[in-house]
Write a protein that holds these residues in place. Structure first.
Motif, PDB file in Angstrom:
ATOM      1  N   ALA A  75       7.546   4.584   7.012  1.00  0.00           N
ATOM      2  CA  ALA A  75       6.119   4.844   7.229  1.00  0.00           C
ATOM      3  C   ALA A  75       5.928   5.107   8.716  1.00  0.00           C
ATOM      4  O   ALA A  75       6.617   4.508   9.550  1.00  0.00           O
ATOM      5  CB  ALA A  75       5.278   3.645   6.809  1.00  0.00           C
ATOM      6  N   ASP A 130       0.869  -1.170   0.000  1.00  0.00           N
ATOM      7  CA  ASP A 130       0.000   0.000   0.000  1.00  0.00           C
ATOM      8  C   ASP A 130       0.912   1.228   0.000  1.00  0.00           C
ATOM      9  O   ASP A 130       1.403   1.644   1.048  1.00  0.00           O
ATOM     10  CB  ASP A 130      -0.897  -0.013   1.229  1.00  0.00           C
ATOM     11  CG  ASP A 130      -1.756   1.229   1.359  1.00  0.00           C
ATOM     12  OD1 ASP A 130      -1.785   2.051   0.418  1.00  0.00           O
ATOM     13  OD2 ASP A 130      -2.387   1.381   2.418  1.00  0.00           O
ATOM     14  N   SER A 155       0.352   4.283  -0.327  1.00  0.00           N
ATOM     15  CA  SER A 155      -0.175   5.515   0.258  1.00  0.00           C
ATOM     16  C   SER A 155       0.406   5.782   1.646  1.00  0.00           C
ATOM     17  O   SER A 155       0.421   6.916   2.103  1.00  0.00           O
ATOM     18  CB  SER A 155      -1.696   5.468   0.334  1.00  0.00           C
ATOM     19  OG  SER A 155      -2.122   4.465   1.245  1.00  0.00           O
ATOM     20  N   ARG A 156       0.917   4.765   2.311  1.00  0.00           N
ATOM     21  CA  ARG A 156       1.468   4.968   3.650  1.00  0.00           C
ATOM     22  C   ARG A 156       2.973   5.180   3.647  1.00  0.00           C
ATOM     23  O   ARG A 156       3.538   5.600   4.634  1.00  0.00           O
ATOM     24  CB  ARG A 156       1.087   3.810   4.559  1.00  0.00           C
ATOM     25  CG  ARG A 156       1.611   2.466   4.129  1.00  0.00           C
ATOM     26  CD  ARG A 156       1.056   1.354   4.988  1.00  0.00           C
ATOM     27  NE  ARG A 156       1.782   1.254   6.222  1.00  0.00           N
ATOM     28  CZ  ARG A 156       2.560   0.249   6.554  1.00  0.00           C
ATOM     29  NH1 ARG A 156       2.685  -0.775   5.754  1.00  0.00           N
ATOM     30  NH2 ARG A 156       3.212   0.231   7.699  1.00  0.00           N
ATOM     31  N   TRP A 157       3.659   4.889   2.546  1.00  0.00           N
ATOM     32  CA  TRP A 157       5.116   4.954   2.493  1.00  0.00           C
ATOM     33  C   TRP A 157       5.615   6.300   2.021  1.00  0.00           C
ATOM     34  O   TRP A 157       5.007   6.939   1.171  1.00  0.00           O
ATOM     35  CB  TRP A 157       5.668   3.865   1.583  1.00  0.00           C
ATOM     36  CG  TRP A 157       5.529   2.517   2.185  1.00  0.00           C
ATOM     37  CD1 TRP A 157       4.575   1.588   1.889  1.00  0.00           C
ATOM     38  CD2 TRP A 157       6.331   1.948   3.209  1.00  0.00           C
ATOM     39  NE1 TRP A 157       4.750   0.482   2.675  1.00  0.00           N
ATOM     40  CE2 TRP A 157       5.825   0.678   3.486  1.00  0.00           C
ATOM     41  CE3 TRP A 157       7.444   2.395   3.919  1.00  0.00           C
ATOM     42  CZ2 TRP A 157       6.382  -0.162   4.445  1.00  0.00           C
ATOM     43  CZ3 TRP A 157       8.010   1.556   4.869  1.00  0.00           C
ATOM     44  CH2 TRP A 157       7.470   0.295   5.129  1.00  0.00           C
ATOM     45  N   PRO A 208       1.206   2.778  12.492  1.00  0.00           N
ATOM     46  CA  PRO A 208      -0.244   2.897  12.384  1.00  0.00           C
ATOM     47  C   PRO A 208      -0.803   3.411  13.705  1.00  0.00           C
ATOM     48  O   PRO A 208      -0.324   3.031  14.770  1.00  0.00           O
ATOM     49  CB  PRO A 208      -0.725   1.470  12.110  1.00  0.00           C
ATOM     50  CG  PRO A 208       0.493   0.658  11.889  1.00  0.00           C
ATOM     51  CD  PRO A 208       1.678   1.422  12.357  1.00  0.00           C
TER      52      PRO A 208
END
Length: 176
Positions: A164, A88, A90-92, A167
């Motif tokens: 990243a 994914d 979008s998080r990196w 979370p």
């Protein structure tokens, strides 16, 4: 081992997402993650100061051309390639270490480390939780938690890495 590498290459198709561990054009060990851009080619290259047969593969972003910075030579016994799921993206982030919030005064900084952002790196090559600490010699240690500070990677503040943020944990209200 020779048969394993050959069968792994035969099982892949152009366009599949892969991680390849082999040697770059200078003979240095590299890991590349991305899409298989062309069919593997049997080639002779320099490995351990001698000519050896191996396979040349190109791994990069979908739209990348076949260039030196996305080449990887895979040699029997030391190289390998595996099919992997797409990350994914979008998080990196691909930024200097300073953008993680790291400084000589920072305490308790944890990030997800994705690997050194080499010139041909289209995406992260790993996903490892690390503690970031300054080691008083101008270097920063990215250490594995709960290992007594065992260094996983070391770099200067200006080094470009894939990373990243951790979370975010769901809030107590959201869990209730």
């Amino acid at each position: 081992m020779h048969v394993d590498l050959e069968s792994a290459l035969a099982a892949l198709s152009v366009g599949e997402h892969v991680h390849a561990h082999g040697a770059d054009t200078r003979g240095h060990q590299v890991t590349r993650a991305g899409y298989l851009l062309a069919a593997p080619q049997r080639k002779t290259g320099r490995h351990d100061n001698e000519a050896k047969e191996g396979w040349l593969v190109h791994v990069g972003a979908r739209e990348d051309a076949l260039i030196k910075s996305n080449r990887v030579m895979l040699y029997p016994g030391t190289g390998h390639i595996t099919r992997t799921p797409e990350p994914d993206m979008s998080r990196w982030r691909k930024t200097p270490l300073t953008e993680t919030g790291a400084s000589a005064r920072t305490r308790n900084l944890q990030i997800v480390f994705g690997g050194k952002a080499l010139r041909g790196a289209a995406e992260p090559t790993e996903e490892t939780l690390v503690d970031v600490t300054y080691n008083t010699e101008g270097l920063y240690n990215l250490s594995l938690p709960d290992t007594g500070g065992m260094t996983h990677f070391q770099c200067r503040l200006g080094a470009t890495i894939w990373w990243a943020p951790l979370p975010t944990a769901p809030s107590r209200e959201a869990r209730a």
